[in-house]
Each structure stands twice: as structure tokens, then as C-alpha cells.
Enzyme design. Structure first.
Site, short mmCIF file in Angstrom:
data_model
loop_
_atom_site.label_atom_id
_atom_site.label_comp_id
_atom_site.label_asym_id
_atom_site.label_seq_id
_atom_site.Cartn_x
_atom_site.Cartn_y
_atom_site.Cartn_z
N LYS A 101 8.26 -3.28 16.03
CA LYS A 101 8.67 -1.94 15.56
C LYS A 101 9.63 -1.30 16.56
O LYS A 101 10.63 -0.69 16.18
CB LYS A 101 7.44 -1.04 15.36
CG LYS A 101 6.58 -1.44 14.18
CD LYS A 101 7.26 -1.15 12.85
CE LYS A 101 6.49 -1.66 11.67
NZ LYS A 101 7.26 -1.68 10.42
N TYR A 130 3.26 -6.95 17.09
CA TYR A 130 3.57 -6.09 15.94
C TYR A 130 4.25 -4.81 16.42
O TYR A 130 5.32 -4.43 15.93
CB TYR A 130 2.28 -5.74 15.17
CG TYR A 130 2.47 -4.57 14.22
CD1 TYR A 130 3.22 -4.71 13.07
CD2 TYR A 130 1.92 -3.31 14.52
CE1 TYR A 130 3.41 -3.62 12.21
CE2 TYR A 130 2.12 -2.23 13.67
CZ TYR A 130 2.87 -2.39 12.52
OH TYR A 130 3.08 -1.33 11.68
N TYR A 141 0.83 -1.22 0.00
CA TYR A 141 0.00 0.00 0.00
C TYR A 141 0.87 1.27 0.00
O TYR A 141 0.84 2.07 -0.95
CB TYR A 141 -0.94 -0.05 1.22
CG TYR A 141 -1.65 1.24 1.54
CD1 TYR A 141 -2.24 2.01 0.53
CD2 TYR A 141 -1.74 1.69 2.85
CE1 TYR A 141 -2.91 3.19 0.84
CE2 TYR A 141 -2.41 2.86 3.17
CZ TYR A 141 -2.99 3.61 2.16
OH TYR A 141 -3.64 4.78 2.47
N ASN A 201 8.36 -9.73 -1.50
CA ASN A 201 8.10 -11.17 -1.64
C ASN A 201 6.63 -11.44 -1.97
O ASN A 201 6.22 -12.60 -2.03
CB ASN A 201 8.51 -11.93 -0.38
CG ASN A 201 7.67 -11.59 0.83
OD1 ASN A 201 6.77 -10.74 0.75
ND2 ASN A 201 7.93 -12.24 1.95
N GLY A 260 -6.67 -3.42 23.62
CA GLY A 260 -5.40 -2.79 23.25
C GLY A 260 -5.55 -1.40 22.66
O GLY A 260 -4.55 -0.71 22.46
N PHE A 267 1.49 8.06 11.89
CA PHE A 267 0.23 8.03 12.62
C PHE A 267 -0.73 7.16 11.79
O PHE A 267 -0.41 6.00 11.57
CB PHE A 267 -0.19 9.46 12.99
CG PHE A 267 0.61 9.87 14.22
CD1 PHE A 267 1.99 10.10 14.12
CD2 PHE A 267 0.05 9.89 15.49
CE1 PHE A 267 2.78 10.36 15.25
CE2 PHE A 267 0.82 10.16 16.62
CZ PHE A 267 2.17 10.40 16.49
N SER A 276 6.08 3.32 13.67
CA SER A 276 4.67 3.57 13.93
C SER A 276 4.50 4.30 15.25
O SER A 276 5.29 4.09 16.19
CB SER A 276 3.95 2.22 13.99
OG SER A 276 2.69 2.38 14.57
P1 NAD Z 1 1.62 -3.63 3.12
O1 NAD Z 1 1.39 -4.96 3.75
O2 NAD Z 1 0.66 -3.15 2.09
O3 NAD Z 1 3.09 -3.56 2.52
C1 NAD Z 1 4.18 -4.29 3.04
C2 NAD Z 1 4.85 -4.98 1.87
O4 NAD Z 1 5.97 -5.74 2.35
C3 NAD Z 1 3.94 -5.96 1.13
O5 NAD Z 1 3.99 -5.68 -0.25
C4 NAD Z 1 4.51 -7.33 1.44
O6 NAD Z 1 4.32 -8.25 0.37
C5 NAD Z 1 5.98 -7.01 1.68
N1 NAD Z 1 6.69 -7.92 2.59
C6 NAD Z 1 6.27 -8.39 3.79
N2 NAD Z 1 7.23 -9.19 4.32
C7 NAD Z 1 8.27 -9.20 3.43
C8 NAD Z 1 9.52 -9.83 3.42
N3 NAD Z 1 9.91 -10.62 4.43
N4 NAD Z 1 10.35 -9.63 2.37
C9 NAD Z 1 9.97 -8.84 1.33
N5 NAD Z 1 8.77 -8.23 1.29
C10 NAD Z 1 7.93 -8.39 2.34
O7 NAD Z 1 1.72 -2.57 4.33
P2 NAD Z 1 1.76 -0.97 4.30
O8 NAD Z 1 0.51 -0.48 4.92
O9 NAD Z 1 2.17 -0.50 2.98
O10 NAD Z 1 2.91 -0.72 5.37
C11 NAD Z 1 4.27 -0.51 4.98
C12 NAD Z 1 5.11 -0.38 6.24
O11 NAD Z 1 4.62 0.70 7.05
C13 NAD Z 1 5.08 -1.63 7.12
O12 NAD Z 1 6.38 -1.83 7.67
C14 NAD Z 1 4.11 -1.25 8.21
O13 NAD Z 1 4.36 -1.95 9.41
C15 NAD Z 1 4.39 0.24 8.36
N6 NAD Z 1 3.26 0.98 8.94
C16 NAD Z 1 2.04 0.90 8.32
C17 NAD Z 1 0.96 1.57 8.87
C18 NAD Z 1 -0.41 1.49 8.23
O14 NAD Z 1 -1.39 1.83 8.88
N7 NAD Z 1 -0.54 1.08 6.96
C19 NAD Z 1 1.13 2.33 10.06
C20 NAD Z 1 2.39 2.39 10.64
C21 NAD Z 1 3.46 1.71 10.07
#
Ligand code: NAD
Ligand code: UDP
Length: 349
Positions: A158, A154, A16, A37, A299, A183, A129
Site C-alpha cells: 500500500k 501487504y 466487500y 478477476n 505486528g 481505518f 490503509s
Molecule cells: P475484497 O477482497 O473483498 O475485494 C477486493 C476485490 O479485488 C475482490 O473482489 C477480488 O476478487 C478483486 N481482485 C483482487 N486482485 C485482483 C486483480 N489482480 N485483478 C482484478 N481484481 C482483483 O477486499 P475489500 O475488503 O473489499 O478491500 C478493497 C480494497 O480496500 C483493497 O485494496 C484493500 O486492500 C483495501 N482496504 C481494505 C480494508 C479492509 O479492512 N477491508 C482496509 C484498508 C484497505
């Protein structure tokens, strides 16, 4: 891409936030390599990014835990910065399968850092986060507050990665690391071509509301209306995903002349309640969003919003898109892609 051209590596770039980051980088003229992946993404997002940008990123299907894959990638491309989005993010799943989360998020990041050091790449932007602040912080939340105790594995993963990266930057001054505490990212690219495509039932509020408005789900469950907030429902700082990725661009630029690990909040500084969000989504979509009040979700905290002043002072960045933009863009994406990337808009290849 020629092997000498400097490129930005985006781990998790098919996901995303990563897909919006890749589009913004390509539009700004960067060469981009994506490592993903596809554990929680479809390559269709990158096909659409390439169409929108008129140029494609390099794509490597691989895992951040796979050292051989990383070494080969760093040998093939001249990487200037790593933007590290890859990881697992489902809170409930992390409670059920903590080891999977620690392996992906903590061991994966550790392996990535080892490969970076071997390749002589020391600029890293990490997706952290606001969950690392834990409960009971004074509002607005600023980066000078001590981190707290996350309420699930989770969040702990982080915080563990943040601590590891702080130690790494202290031990070796060649590292220049941004810890970006997000956020609540929401919204989508204004084209409606890329957006958030949750697997199964959405955990997060805005994708859930969007699926109710489009008729995929009957009603929203509002998790508690007895919090000490103006209308009793939870308050959060929602930020447009494009503002968020622009914050990464600003951080990338600052890392070039900085050493050590730096923490920046990426938020707007404004909080909205669950019921504010329901009302604003009804306005943006013209559709009713029926809801029923249910017990609090374990939580959850009552309210949380950022003090974004440090990012403004040090990165020259601030969020510019308001709630109406966030929800209108979410709705455009949802309406055009009711089944996400798996829907009928997906080309047959
Ligand atoms: P997402 O799941 O859409 O994107 C994460 C991507 O990482 C996916 O495309 C997945 O296929 C890939 N992935 C997962 N494990 C992997 C691995 N071992 N090797 C290679 N690729 C891998 O999530 P997002 O919402 O785009 O979030 C991106 C980052 O931001 C994440 O680290 C998430 O924890 C962090 N984050 C997201 C939010 C939120 O609300 N979306 C809030 C705070 C932090
Ligand atoms: N929420 C809700 N119903 C849902 C999902 C979320 O009422 O189906 C509430 C949740 O209790 C919180 C807010 O919406 O007050 C934002 O939740 P989300 O999971 O999107 O983000 P986070 O809890 O991680 O801040």
C-alpha cells in the site's frame, strides 16, 4: 450502456467494499463498469447489487495486471473516474507470499495507471490503509504525519503504491489522485443482502465475532489484554462500509477540480476496544460471544484512530453511522447468509 455515456470504473467491484460502492454509485445515477478477476469474490454480490439498485453494472471479468484487457475496456467505455479497490488484503498471506502481493497490488496498480494514461483517464481514487502510518504515531492520526514502516508486505505494498502515485501526480499535472487511508471498515448494507464474505477463517475482528455469534465458531480469541489501553485490549477506529463509500463519492467530486495527489483519512475519530466490540455485538445480536484471551498477535499495535478533520474540511464528508448501526447491519447480513454468498440463498445459476 451506450459507448458515449460517461461511466465510473470500479476495480475489485465484486468484493466487500467494492460491491457497496457499486450499489451507492448506481443509486446515485452513475453508469458503472466493474473489473474483477473474482480472486476473492463471487459474482453473486453483483447480482444482488443489481436487484437492490434496479439496474445492473457492466461486468468485465479480468485482471488489473492484464494490459490487453485494460486497453480493451478503456476502448469500449468512456471512463471518467477509476475507483481502484482491486488487490489482495490478507496480512498473514502477504508474509508467506510477498511476491504475489507485490505483483497484484503494486504491479497491478502500475499497469492500471499505464492503461489509464494511454486512454487519457487521469482521475483515480486508491484504497489505501491506515497501516501506512506504521507504529508509534501520536493519536489521533492525521495526514500530516510522516508515513511509517508497515509491519508486513501487504502494508508495504500500500505504501509503495502511494509513493508511486505521488510521483506520478508530481510528474504530470493532468493526474488527479485521491489516496484514501481507511481505518477499520465493518458493517453491511441495511438490506442484509450484501456484506463481507471472508474466505475461510476470518482474520478481522468483526467477521470473526459475527461467526461466533451465529454459531459457526466456538469462541473469539482476544489477541492480548495487556496493552496500555483502558481495558488492555487493542483499540481501533471502526467505520461503517457505507460511510466509507460515501467518502469515495465525495472524493470523486472534488477530484474534478483538483490536480495532484491528495491524502484523506476515512475514519470516525473514535476508538473502541476488542472487549467493547464483543459487548456491543452481544447487544446488537442478542447472542453470547464467548471469548478467551490469547497472546498478542505479531505486528499489532495497541491503539489507532483517525483525525477525520481534513476529510470534513476538504471533502465535506464525515461518518454518520455509529457502532450500533455497524454491528446491527453486520448481524443482519450474517444471520441471513450464515455461509456468505455460497449459502442456500445463492440462486442456482
Ligand atoms: P475484497 O477482497 O473483498 O475485494 C477486493 C476485490 O479485488 C475482490 O473482489 C477480488 O476478487 C478483486 N481482485 C483482487 N486482485 C485482483 C486483480 N489482480 N485483478 C482484478 N481484481 C482483483 O477486499 P475489500 O475488503 O473489499 O478491500 C478493497 C480494497 O480496500 C483493497 O485494496 C484493500 O486492500 C483495501 N482496504 C481494505 C480494508 C479492509 O479492512 N477491508 C482496509 C484498508 C484497505
Ligand atoms: N483481534 C482479536 N481477535 C481476532 C481478530 C482481531 O482480538 O480474531 C483484535 C486485533 O488484535 C486488533 C483488533 O481486534 O486489536 C482489530 O483487528 P483487525 O484484524 O480487525 O484489524 P487491524 O488489526 O487491521 O486493525
Amino acid at each position: 450502456m451506450s459507448s458515449k455515456e460517461k461511466a465510473v470504473l470500479v476495480t475489485g467491484g465484486a468484493g466487500y467494499i467494492g460491491s457497496h460502492m457499486v450499489l451507492t454509485l448506481l443509486e446515485a445515477g452513475y453508469a458503472v463498469v466493474v473489473l474483477d478477476n473474482l480472486a476473492n469474490a463471487s459474482q453473486e454480490s453483483l447480482r444482488r447489487v443489481a436487484k437492490l439498485a434496479g439496474t445492473a453494472p457492466e461486468f468485465v471479468e479480468g485482471d488489473i495486471r492484464d494490459r490487453q484487457c485494460l486497453d480493451a475496456l478503456f476502448a469500449q467505455y468512456a471512463i471518467s473516474h477509476v475507483l481502484h479497490f482491486a488487490g489482495l488484503k490478507a496480512v498473514g498471506e502477504s508474509v508467506a507470499e510477498p511476491l504475489r502481493y507485490y505483483e497484484n497490488n503494486v504491479f497491478g496498480t502500475l499497469t492500471l495507471c499505464q492503461a489509464m494514461a494511454t486512454a487519457g483517464v487521469y482521475r483515480l481514487v486508491f484504497s489505501s490503509s491506515a497501516t501506512v502510518y506504521g507504529n508509534g504515531q501520536p493519536l489521533p492520526i492525521h495526514e500530516g504525519l510522516p508515513t511509517g514502516r508497515p509491519t508486513n508486505p501487504y502494508g508495504t505494498s500500500k505504501l509503495m503504491v502511494e509513493n508511486m502515485l505521488q510521483d506520478l501526480a508530481r510528474a504530470d499535472e493532468r493526474w488527479s489522485i485521491a489516496l484514501l487511508r481507511y481505518f477499520n471498515p465493518v458493517g453491511a448494507h441495511a438490506s442484509g443482502r450484501i456484506g463481507e464474505d471472508p474466505n475461510g477463517k476470518p482474520n478481522n475482528l468483526v467477521p470473526f465475532i459475527a461467526q461466533v455469534a451465529v454459531g459457526r465458531r466456538e469462541a473469539l480469541s482476544v489477541f492480548g489484554n495487556d496493552y496500555p489501553t483502558p481495558d488492555g485490549t487493542g483499540v481501533r477506529d471502526y467505520i461503517h462500509v457505507l460511510d466509507l463509500v460515501e467518502g469515495h463519492l465525495a472524493a470523486m467530486n472534488v477530484l474534478v477540480s483538483r490536480s495532484g495527489a491528495s491524502v484523506w483519512n476515512l475514519g470516525t475519530g473514535r476508538g473502541y476496544s476488542v472487549l467493547d466490540m464483543v459487548q456491543a455485538f452481544e447487544h446488537a445480536s442478542g447472542q453470547p460471544v464467548p471469548y478467551r484471551v490469547e497472546p498478542r498477535r505479531e505486528g499489532d499495535i495497541a491503539e489507532c484512530w483517525a483525525d477525520p478533520a481534513r476529510a470534513y474540511q476538504e471533502l465535506g464528508w464525515q461518518a454518520s453511522r455509529g457502532l450500533d448501526d455497524m454491528l446491527a447491519d453486520t448481524w443482519r447480513w450474517q444471520l441471513a447468509n450464515p455461509e456468505g454468498y455460497a449459502g442456500p440463498n445463492k440462486p442456482a445459476h
